[in-house]
Design an enzyme around this catalytic site. Structure first.
Site, PDB file in Angstrom:
ATOM      1  N   ASP A  42       0.802  -1.225   0.000  1.00 39.75           N
ATOM      2  CA  ASP A  42       0.000   0.000   0.000  1.00 39.75           C
ATOM      3  C   ASP A  42       0.834   1.273   0.000  1.00 39.75           C
ATOM      4  O   ASP A  42       0.294   2.377   0.124  1.00 39.75           O
ATOM      5  CB  ASP A  42      -0.909   0.015   1.245  1.00 39.75           C
ATOM      6  CG  ASP A  42      -1.935  -1.096   1.194  1.00 39.75           C
ATOM      7  OD1 ASP A  42      -2.214  -1.572   0.072  1.00 39.75           O
ATOM      8  OD2 ASP A  42      -2.431  -1.481   2.258  1.00 39.75           O
ATOM      9  N   HIS A 244      28.403   4.215 -11.076  1.00 43.19           N
ATOM     10  CA  HIS A 244      27.076   4.430 -10.473  1.00 43.19           C
ATOM     11  C   HIS A 244      26.952   3.663  -9.161  1.00 43.19           C
ATOM     12  O   HIS A 244      25.925   3.028  -8.884  1.00 43.19           O
ATOM     13  CB  HIS A 244      25.966   4.046 -11.451  1.00 43.19           C
ATOM     14  CG  HIS A 244      25.861   5.010 -12.595  1.00 43.19           C
ATOM     15  ND1 HIS A 244      25.272   4.719 -13.786  1.00 43.19           N
ATOM     16  CD2 HIS A 244      26.286   6.295 -12.707  1.00 43.19           C
ATOM     17  CE1 HIS A 244      25.335   5.765 -14.597  1.00 43.19           C
ATOM     18  NE2 HIS A 244      25.954   6.727 -13.964  1.00 43.19           N
ATOM     19  N   ASP A 261      29.192  12.048  -5.124  1.00 43.48           N
ATOM     20  CA  ASP A 261      28.435  12.687  -6.212  1.00 43.48           C
ATOM     21  C   ASP A 261      27.014  12.837  -5.703  1.00 43.48           C
ATOM     22  O   ASP A 261      26.280  11.843  -5.592  1.00 43.48           O
ATOM     23  CB  ASP A 261      28.496  11.809  -7.471  1.00 43.48           C
ATOM     24  CG  ASP A 261      27.800  12.449  -8.670  1.00 43.48           C
ATOM     25  OD1 ASP A 261      27.040  13.419  -8.488  1.00 43.48           O
ATOM     26  OD2 ASP A 261      28.028  11.955  -9.791  1.00 43.48           O
ATOM     27  N   ASP A 272      24.205  19.130  -9.234  1.00 43.50           N
ATOM     28  CA  ASP A 272      24.909  17.863  -9.507  1.00 43.50           C
ATOM     29  C   ASP A 272      26.393  18.118  -9.245  1.00 43.50           C
ATOM     30  O   ASP A 272      27.076  18.684 -10.098  1.00 43.50           O
ATOM     31  CB  ASP A 272      24.640  17.469 -10.970  1.00 43.50           C
ATOM     32  CG  ASP A 272      25.245  16.125 -11.340  1.00 43.50           C
ATOM     33  OD1 ASP A 272      25.758  15.427 -10.449  1.00 43.50           O
ATOM     34  OD2 ASP A 272      25.207  15.788 -12.544  1.00 43.50           O
ATOM     35  N   HIS A 351      33.539   8.232 -19.565  1.00 43.10           N
ATOM     36  CA  HIS A 351      32.251   8.904 -19.715  1.00 43.10           C
ATOM     37  C   HIS A 351      32.448  10.278 -20.356  1.00 43.10           C
ATOM     38  O   HIS A 351      33.577  10.715 -20.590  1.00 43.10           O
ATOM     39  CB  HIS A 351      31.525   9.015 -18.367  1.00 43.10           C
ATOM     40  CG  HIS A 351      32.295   9.714 -17.275  1.00 43.10           C
ATOM     41  ND1 HIS A 351      32.515  11.069 -17.263  1.00 43.10           N
ATOM     42  CD2 HIS A 351      32.890   9.231 -16.147  1.00 43.10           C
ATOM     43  CE1 HIS A 351      33.195  11.396 -16.184  1.00 43.10           C
ATOM     44  NE2 HIS A 351      33.448  10.303 -15.482  1.00 43.10           N
ATOM     45  N   HIS A 355      26.767  17.235 -19.149  1.00 45.18           N
ATOM     46  CA  HIS A 355      25.420  17.075 -19.686  1.00 45.18           C
ATOM     47  C   HIS A 355      24.621  18.306 -19.305  1.00 45.18           C
ATOM     48  O   HIS A 355      24.949  19.007 -18.353  1.00 45.18           O
ATOM     49  CB  HIS A 355      24.766  15.804 -19.137  1.00 45.18           C
ATOM     50  CG  HIS A 355      24.862  15.667 -17.640  1.00 45.18           C
ATOM     51  ND1 HIS A 355      24.004  16.300 -16.780  1.00 45.18           N
ATOM     52  CD2 HIS A 355      25.745  15.001 -16.850  1.00 45.18           C
ATOM     53  CE1 HIS A 355      24.336  16.013 -15.530  1.00 45.18           C
ATOM     54  NE2 HIS A 355      25.407  15.236 -15.533  1.00 45.18           N
ATOM     55  N   HIS A 362      19.991  14.722 -15.846  1.00 46.85           N
ATOM     56  CA  HIS A 362      20.426  14.666 -17.251  1.00 46.85           C
ATOM     57  C   HIS A 362      19.316  15.354 -18.022  1.00 46.85           C
ATOM     58  O   HIS A 362      18.347  14.733 -18.442  1.00 46.85           O
ATOM     59  CB  HIS A 362      20.638  13.228 -17.717  1.00 46.85           C
ATOM     60  CG  HIS A 362      21.823  12.584 -17.056  1.00 46.85           C
ATOM     61  ND1 HIS A 362      22.180  11.281 -17.259  1.00 46.85           N
ATOM     62  CD2 HIS A 362      22.752  13.073 -16.192  1.00 46.85           C
ATOM     63  CE1 HIS A 362      23.272  10.993 -16.551  1.00 46.85           C
ATOM     64  NE2 HIS A 362      23.629  12.069 -15.892  1.00 46.85           N
ATOM     65  N   GLU A 385      32.491  17.615 -15.640  1.00 45.59           N
ATOM     66  CA  GLU A 385      32.796  16.537 -14.711  1.00 45.59           C
ATOM     67  C   GLU A 385      33.762  15.482 -15.258  1.00 45.59           C
ATOM     68  O   GLU A 385      33.414  14.313 -15.362  1.00 45.59           O
ATOM     69  CB  GLU A 385      31.502  15.854 -14.278  1.00 45.59           C
ATOM     70  CG  GLU A 385      30.580  15.424 -15.425  1.00 45.59           C
ATOM     71  CD  GLU A 385      29.341  14.683 -14.908  1.00 45.59           C
ATOM     72  OE1 GLU A 385      29.523  13.729 -14.146  1.00 45.59           O
ATOM     73  OE2 GLU A 385      28.231  15.085 -15.274  1.00 45.59           O
ATOM     74  N   TYR A 389      39.611   6.915 -13.462  1.00 46.73           N
ATOM     75  CA  TYR A 389      39.239   5.779 -12.609  1.00 46.73           C
ATOM     76  C   TYR A 389      40.217   4.637 -12.898  1.00 46.73           C
ATOM     77  O   TYR A 389      40.211   4.082 -13.996  1.00 46.73           O
ATOM     78  CB  TYR A 389      37.806   5.351 -12.915  1.00 46.73           C
ATOM     79  CG  TYR A 389      36.853   6.536 -12.933  1.00 46.73           C
ATOM     80  CD1 TYR A 389      36.228   6.988 -11.775  1.00 46.73           C
ATOM     81  CD2 TYR A 389      36.620   7.233 -14.133  1.00 46.73           C
ATOM     82  CE1 TYR A 389      35.383   8.086 -11.802  1.00 46.73           C
ATOM     83  CE2 TYR A 389      35.775   8.330 -14.167  1.00 46.73           C
ATOM     84  CZ  TYR A 389      35.160   8.755 -13.000  1.00 46.73           C
ATOM     85  OH  TYR A 389      34.332   9.847 -13.036  1.00 46.73           O
ATOM     86  N   ARG A 407      36.612  12.137  -9.661  1.00 46.64           N
ATOM     87  CA  ARG A 407      35.791  12.950 -10.561  1.00 46.64           C
ATOM     88  C   ARG A 407      35.566  14.279  -9.851  1.00 46.64           C
ATOM     89  O   ARG A 407      35.404  14.302  -8.629  1.00 46.64           O
ATOM     90  CB  ARG A 407      34.451  12.265 -10.867  1.00 46.64           C
ATOM     91  CG  ARG A 407      33.505  13.114 -11.703  1.00 46.64           C
ATOM     92  CD  ARG A 407      32.319  12.331 -12.301  1.00 46.64           C
ATOM     93  NE  ARG A 407      31.367  11.844 -11.324  1.00 46.64           N
ATOM     94  CZ  ARG A 407      31.272  10.593 -10.919  1.00 46.64           C
ATOM     95  NH1 ARG A 407      32.105   9.669 -11.413  1.00 46.64           N
ATOM     96  NH2 ARG A 407      30.368  10.230 -10.035  1.00 46.64           N
ATOM     97  N   GLU A 409      33.120  17.681 -10.281  1.00 35.95           N
ATOM     98  CA  GLU A 409      31.947  18.095 -11.068  1.00 35.95           C
ATOM     99  C   GLU A 409      31.339  19.376 -10.521  1.00 35.95           C
ATOM    100  O   GLU A 409      31.016  19.468  -9.343  1.00 35.95           O
ATOM    101  CB  GLU A 409      30.894  16.977 -11.032  1.00 35.95           C
ATOM    102  CG  GLU A 409      29.593  17.343 -11.728  1.00 35.95           C
ATOM    103  CD  GLU A 409      28.609  16.174 -11.827  1.00 35.95           C
ATOM    104  OE1 GLU A 409      28.642  15.291 -10.940  1.00 35.95           O
ATOM    105  OE2 GLU A 409      27.830  16.165 -12.786  1.00 35.95           O
TER     106      GLU A 409
END
Ligand code: GLY
Ligand code: MN
Ligand code: MN
Length: 439
Positions: A42, A244, A261, A272, A351, A355, A362, A385, A389, A407, A409
């Site tokens: 529910d 991710h 991030d 971001d 990557h 963006h 995004h 960004e 890695y 990274r 960003e």
């Protein structure tokens, strides 16, 4: 809440007018609201309104449909909404109902959602283009079914809608260029999100859990009425190399570099931000070496967000600086231009550099027009960004670099003059980060 207030009703009206102008007099737009999604039995996930729908209406409820029909005598702007229902409102909260949709949200005509199917044929009749994104909404069969029926009738004389048009070339082009009100909201999201990153950096030390850093971030968001605009990533050590990573369930170890991030969403607009910092407050030699390459790439790429530059330029510049750095660090060997041409850099930088950013992390808006990277225009907002890695066990790489993921960003607005960084309140030079963590 201390931030700027909501977008004014006039601005929603101006957005609708612009879209109708772009659609032309024989177009009609159908924009469904988001639906509630069950989390378990529910229980629903917290409702988040569809960004296109919010952009045009400001209407916050599920089970609604906006219709824009230029020139329609009974009203160009229709909202189909949930009915008033005292019992449901006692359990779930206020519903505007059709009257509220007109009074509070300036719908020229409003009906209960159950009337949509019955009204659809008359709404579509005589329209040459339907601005509706097929394949995304549960409404598809109803719309296509209605078009089919009209087509059948048209063989007997009525005219049929001939074209479905996705929203990319109209509404999403509008959303790509942020208004002053939108930039104010985004600046606030950036400011609060930067403060949240600072708070997490100060809290970090060996033994702290990744989820505890996420909790610091989310507490700072919540204090200002923000929510995470996407799943926060807190990766310590080699977890930073998983792009991710959202498990956030490991403890920080002495000697780890931590990547966060996370960005807060304020009144529908998200920040971001990514920052990396040492768990123990001091960068090791190899960590600093990798970090400084990424920082140099990030600064160089940011400087390219100028009107007239192709939107692909930041990535080209970041790729060059990173590749030069990778060669200097011994991660790659060879001629820079050849390495880039052969995409060897993708082993450690896999990557893009940025963006569009806005209501969606995004965000919408085409990157290419006519096959070419589109030029930057003031009002566009893009992330910058770059990252490196170096997964544990990377063959042919000095072991001192194994497990380092970096990274950096920021969120950057294209202006008439210098790029405007919305997220600059959180430090990114290694000496500044170390000084902050000492306090
Ligand atoms: N946080 C998602 C991204 O950086 O693209
Ligand atoms: Mn991003
Ligand atoms: Mn990010």
């Amino acid at each position: 809440m201390t931030g700027p207030t909501i977008v004014e009703l006039d601005e929603y009206a101006a957005r609708r007018a612009r879209l109708m102008q772009a659609m032309g007099p024989d177009g009609i737009a159908i924009i469904p609201a988001a639906r509630e999604v069950i989390r378990n039995r529910d229980v629903h996930f917290k409702f988040r309104q569809d960004s296109d729908f919010t952009y045009l209406t400001g209407f916050p409820e599920p089970d609604a449909i906006a219709v824009l029909a230029p020139g329609r005598p009974e009203g160009e702007y229709l909202l189909f909404v949930r009915p008033k229902d005292p019992t449901r409102e006692m359990w779930d909260g206020y519903r505007a109902g059709p009257d509220g949709a007109k009074r509070q949200y300036r719908a020229e005509q409003a009906q209960e959602i159950s009337q949509f199917a019955a009204m659809l044929p008359s709404l579509l009749g005589g329209r040459a283009r339907i601005f509706y994104t097929l394949g995304e909404h549960a409404l598809d069969p109803q719309i296509t079914g209605c078009v089919r029926e009209i087509r059948e009738i048209s063989r007997r004389g009525a005219s049929a809608p001939v074209e479905f048009v996705a929203l990319e070339t109209t509404l999403h082009e509008q959303r790509l260029l942020k208004t002053a009100a939108e930039l104010e909201l985004m600046a606030h999201a950036g400011k609060v999100s930067a403060r949240a990153h600072v708070r997490a950096m100060k809290f970090a030390k060996p033994g702290v859990q990744e989820y505890q850093l996420a909790a610091e971030i989310h507490h700072e968001f919540a204090l200002e009425g923000l929510e995470p605009g996407y799943g926060s990533i807190v990766g310590t050590g080699a977890n930073a190399c998983v792009l991710h990573y959202v498990e956030n369930n490991c403890a920080l170890k002495d000697g780890d570099l931590v990547l966060i991030d996370a960005g807060g969403e304020y009144r529908g607009y998200t920040a971001d931000i990514t920052r990396c910092f040492p768990a123990n407050g001091k960068f090791s030699g190899p960590q600093k070496a990798v970090y400084d390459v990424v920082l140099a790439a990030q600064l160089a790429a940011t400087a390219e967000l100028k009107p007239g530059n192709p939107s692909s330029r930041p990535h080209e510049v970041a790729t060059r600086v990173l590749t030069e750095g990778m060669v200097a660090l011994g991660l790659l060997k060879g001629d820079i231009a050849t390495l880039i041409k052969e995409e060897q850099h993708r082993r450690f930088f896999m990557h893009g550099t940025g963006h569009w950013l806005g209501m969606d992390v995004h965000d919408v808006g085409r990157y290419k027009v006519g096959g070419e990277a589109r030029p930057f225009v003031p009002g566009m907002v893009m992330t910058v960004e770059p990252g490196l890695y170096i997964a544990p066990g990377s063959a042919g790489v000095d072991e001192r670099f194994w497990g380092i993921g970096v990274r950096i960003e920021d969120d950057v607005v294209v202006t008439e003059s210098a790029p405007r960084v919305l997220t600059g309140d959180v430090p990114k030079a290694t000496a500044e980060i170390e000084a902050l963590m000492k306090k």
